[in-house]
Design an enzyme around this catalytic site. Structure first.
Site, PDB file in Angstrom:
ATOM      1  CE1 TYR A 155      12.287  39.987  61.693  1.00  0.00           C
ATOM      2  CE2 TYR A 155      13.027  39.142  59.452  1.00  0.00           C
ATOM      3  CZ  TYR A 155      13.114  39.722  60.794  1.00  0.00           C
ATOM      4  OH  TYR A 155      14.591  40.177  61.000  1.00  0.00           O
ATOM      5  CE  LYS A 162      17.639  41.565  60.316  1.00  0.00           C
ATOM      6  NZ  LYS A 162      18.626  42.315  61.021  1.00  0.00           N
TER       7      LYS A 162
END
Ligand SMILES: NC(=O)c1ccc[n+]([C@@H]2O[C@H](COP(=O)([O-])OP(=O)(O)OC[C@H]3O[C@@H](n4cnc5c(N)ncnc54)[C@H](O)[C@@H]3O)[C@@H](O)[C@H]2O)c1
Length: 255
Positions: A155, A162
């Protein structure tokens, strides 16, 4: 029953029928809102054109959020078409392929910049475009992922983006509260979408949620849509600056 009759909602991030943006648009439309749906580029136009006849009173608009002139142009079009806005949904994320495949240590300056520009800065830019049209207050909603807080394989820079996005939600909520504009995020569990396909070994994350999450299954787009509808509605009038998990409970598990 949530009634959004008379409300205007703009949803950014429709790529195809698996997009979280599409599930959210469907729920907002079912509740009676007029829908403006934004897609990124000419390449995705046909998909958007094919889908929106399923919604009552929806129109499509093109906007690449990495381009300030396109953002200005889309809000001009929205102003002319609707005169006001009540709901904005930002369902956009992007990181260059190498950055979500290679070792995190190898993240380049440019890939870091692009991921943050498209996935984080765009929320601020879209909010700034929407605020003058949210004359009766409003709701701004974005989509985040638990990789902001915990490490998930591959990720990488998206996790960092994020985390920044979630901080931006809080700062925007503080900035816009006096205008009665609420800003929130949904932290969705993993879902097989176009964006997710770019993340190496994504199926391992899906399997972990099935095995270890409290509900022993993965979340569906429409479940995210339901919560988006609630957060965009007057029922959530007291909620701003929050990250709401819609992940079948996975984030509470330790092992
Ligand atoms: N699918 C998941 O597992 C998951 C989980 C949690 C959060 N999210 C988040 O949900 C949001 C929506 O993703 P999705 O899973 O529905 O995938 P998706 O690929 O359907 O949607 C991502 C959208 O971002 C748009 N986009 C990318 N760059 C853009 C740009 N420059 N200008 C305008 N639009 C641009 C794409 O066109 C696409 O429509 C993203 O923020 C994603 O990070 C997804």
């Amino acid at each position: 029953m949530i009634d959004l009759t008379g409300k205007v909602a703009v949803v950014f991030g429709l790529a195809n029928k698996r997009s979280i943006a599409w599930a959210i648009a469907q729920k907002l439309s079912e509740a009676g809102a007029r829908l403006a749906i934004c897609y990124q580029s000419e390449r995705l136009k046909r998909e958007a054109e094919a889908l929106i006849p399923e919604l009552r009173d929806a129109q499509i608009f093109q906007c690449d959020v990495s381009n300030d002139a396109e953002i200005d142009a889309v809000f001009e079009q929205l102003k002319t078409t609707y005169g006001k806005l009540d709901i904005l949904v930002h369902s956009i994320g992007f990181a260059p392929a190498d950055a979500i495949k290679n070792d995190f240590l190898l993240t380049t300056r440019d890939d870091f910049r692009v991921a943050h520009d498209v996935s984080v800065y765009s929320l601020i830019a879209l909010a700034r475009g929407a605020v003058p049209l949210m004359t009766e207050g409003g709701s701004i909603l974005t989509l985040t992922y638990y990789g902001s807080t915990k490490v998930f394989p591959n990720y990488n820079v998206m996790g960092v983006a994020k985390a920044a996005l979630e901080a931006a939600v809080r700062y925007l909520a503080a900035s816009l509260g006096s205008k009665n504009i609420r800003v929130n995020a949904i932290s969705a569990g993993p879902i097989k979408t176009l964006a997710a396909r770019g993340i190496g070994d994504f199926s391992k994350i899906l399997t972990a949620v099935e095995e270890r999450g409290p509900l022993h299954r993965n979340v569906e787009q429409i479940e995210v849509g339901n919560v988006a509808l609630f957060l965009s509605s007057p029922l959530a009038s007291g909620i701003t600056g929050e990250i709401t998990f819609v992940d079948c409970g996975y984030n509470i598990t330790g092992l």
